[in-house]
Motif scaffolding. Structure first.
Motif: not given
Length: 471
Positions: A295, A298, A374-377, A381-382, A397, A399, A408
């Motif tokens: 992870l 943010n 930026h992305t969610d989890q 993306y992991q 990166q 998150m 997001d």
């Protein structure tokens, strides 16, 4: 709450009038103390649920002692007032019956029926046998006409009913609507304007109008739509953008084309001609499967916007359902002007979808060393493949926090906009996934190059990007 009570239950059981005081009290305690539903009690005792509900609320309001009182003889004046309240007021007959303390909600219904049958006149029957010389039949309509009070009551009732037909909500009548209602009354009853105004003035809850206003409202011509050229232009913009523009964006587009208009003016004009922008309806696809890889912190903290292009990028995957099949869209959005940098469409939300999107973006944008992505989890993306691709291009990166979709929010906003303007409630336009994919591609091109934004002061994302690069 209650319909007109029946004399006999459909099951042939006891009617409400056959219940004694003790039985009524037991029923009330079952409802009040034990919390049993009225329908359950009615089914258990084989009673009419509506009449039982009325009895319970009557006892709750006045106490069981209301049934100990002798049968009451109501005066003519009391009946007239109750009937007029029922016919011209806002309350239901059941609620009004409760307020008046009537032992059955059918009593008031009977009064109203007899009132109408007797030419809108309350007739009090005398006890005992009617003498032979008084048994001559009389026309109830003629009797009503000879009674000035009955005539006035009938006119007030007709006035309220006439207004209800003309307006969506009582209390919002215009002078024109009131004048039209009064004109209809004059023609129906064959009376003068002064008589109608005098009758309705005695009830302050009825809409009033002055004699001069009445004539002015009838003489005033119906207003047409002003500024036909502007109206035509507003329709043209609205139709070109397929109803996606509300009044704010239409104002910005008009200002851009040299028109001198205000938001208030266009909002009123669109309301008059019945144009309304599409409204958003949110549905969300989630790719979160827990922590299955590395992870990232943010780094955005909901500070979404960037002053220069390629400083902050956002991505996510959205799901489209069509005819039992699914299609997935994965775009990259630039935080500077909201431009869609690149995108990929696939039948499956796998790594090929994400990597295809990245490769298209990297081919067009070379200098990305200062970019935060930026992305969610989501599981994609992991993955090591995704993170390795970012490292090779010097991208940092970022998150969202777990369970915080608004971290997001800029990406979520785009998906909501896209689906509202080209998918929700329009699914029947697309016969298969190929047609849907083509429509998504066309929309993204339209969004980047033609769709103006209020936040960008009337510019499209591409126009804003080019302006930011020059300054």
């Amino acid at each position: 709450m209650c319909n007109r009570p029946k004399k006999l239950d459909t099951f042939g059981a006891f009617t409400m009038s056959k219940l004694n005081k003790q039985q009524k009290l037991e029923i009330y305690h079952d409802w009040k103390l034990k919390g049993l539903p009225v329908t359950f009690i009615a089914s258990q005792r084989k009673l009419n649920a509506g009449s039982l509900d009325y009895m319970i609320h009557l006892i709750d309001r006045y106490g069981i002692g209301i049934y100990d009182q002798p049968n009451e003889t109501f005066t003519k004046e009391f009946k007239e007032q109750a009937i007029e309240q029922a016919l011209t007021g806002q309350q239901s007959i059941t609620k009004l019956s409760l307020e008046l303390g009537l032992r059955s909600c059918g009593i008031l219904n009977n009064w109203i029926r007899a009132y109408k049958e007797n030419g809108y006149n309350v007739v009090i029957k005398k006890k005992g046998r009617i003498p032979a010389h008084e048994q001559r039949p009389e026309d109830p309509q003629a009797a009503g006409k000879r009674d000035p009070k009955a005539q006035a009551r009938k006119l007030r009732i007709a006035y309220r009913q006439c207004l209800r037909k003309k307006t969506k909500r009582l209390g919002s009548e215009t002078a024109k609507e009131i004048a039209q209602a009064i004109t209809e009354l004059r023609q129906t009853f064959g009376v003068s304007l002064e008589y109608v105004l005098t009758v309705i003035s005695k009830r302050k809850d009825l809409p009033q109008i002055a004699r001069s206003t009445y004539y002015d409202a009838l003489a005033r011509p119906v207003k047409g739509i002003k500024h036909p050229e502007l109206t035509s232009k507003v329709k043209e913009i609205y139709q070109y953008h397929k109803g996606r523009y509300g009044y704010r964006r239409i104002v910005l587009q008009l200002l851009k084309e040299g028109w001198q208009v205000t938001e208030k003016q266009i909002r009123y004009l669109m309301h008059k001609i019945g144009l309304k922008g599409l409204r958003r309806n949110k549905r969300k696809y989630s790719s979160y499967k827990g922590t299955i890889g590395k992870l990232a912190p943010n780094l955005i903290h909901r500070n979404f916007f960037a002053i220069r292009p390629d400083m902050k990028w956002y991505t996510d995957i959205s799901e489209f359902h069509l005819n039992g099949e699914k299609l997935y869209l994965s775009p990259i959005l630039d935080g500077c002007g909201g431009e869609i940098v690149s995108y990929a469409i696939s039948r499956h939300p796998n790594m090929d979808l994400v990597l295809s999107m990245l490769n298209k973006a990297f081919a067009k944008h070379k200098a990305l060393n200062a970019c935060v992505f930026h992305t969610d989890q989501g599981c994609q993306y992991q993955s090591r493949a995704y993170q390795r691709a970012l490292e090779l291009h010097g991208i940092t990166q970022s998150m969202s926090r777990k369970g915080n979709s608004m971290d997001d929010g800029l990406m979520e906003n785009f998906f909501g906009l896209l689906k509202t303007e080209m998918f929700y409630d329009q699914e029947d336009k697309y016969h298969n996934l190929q047609e849907l994919a083509k429509a998504i591609e066309e929309y993204i091109k339209y969004y980047n190059q033609e769709r103006i934004k209020s936040r960008l002061k009337g510019l499209t994302p591409i126009e804003y990007r080019n302006q930011a690069l020059v300054s």
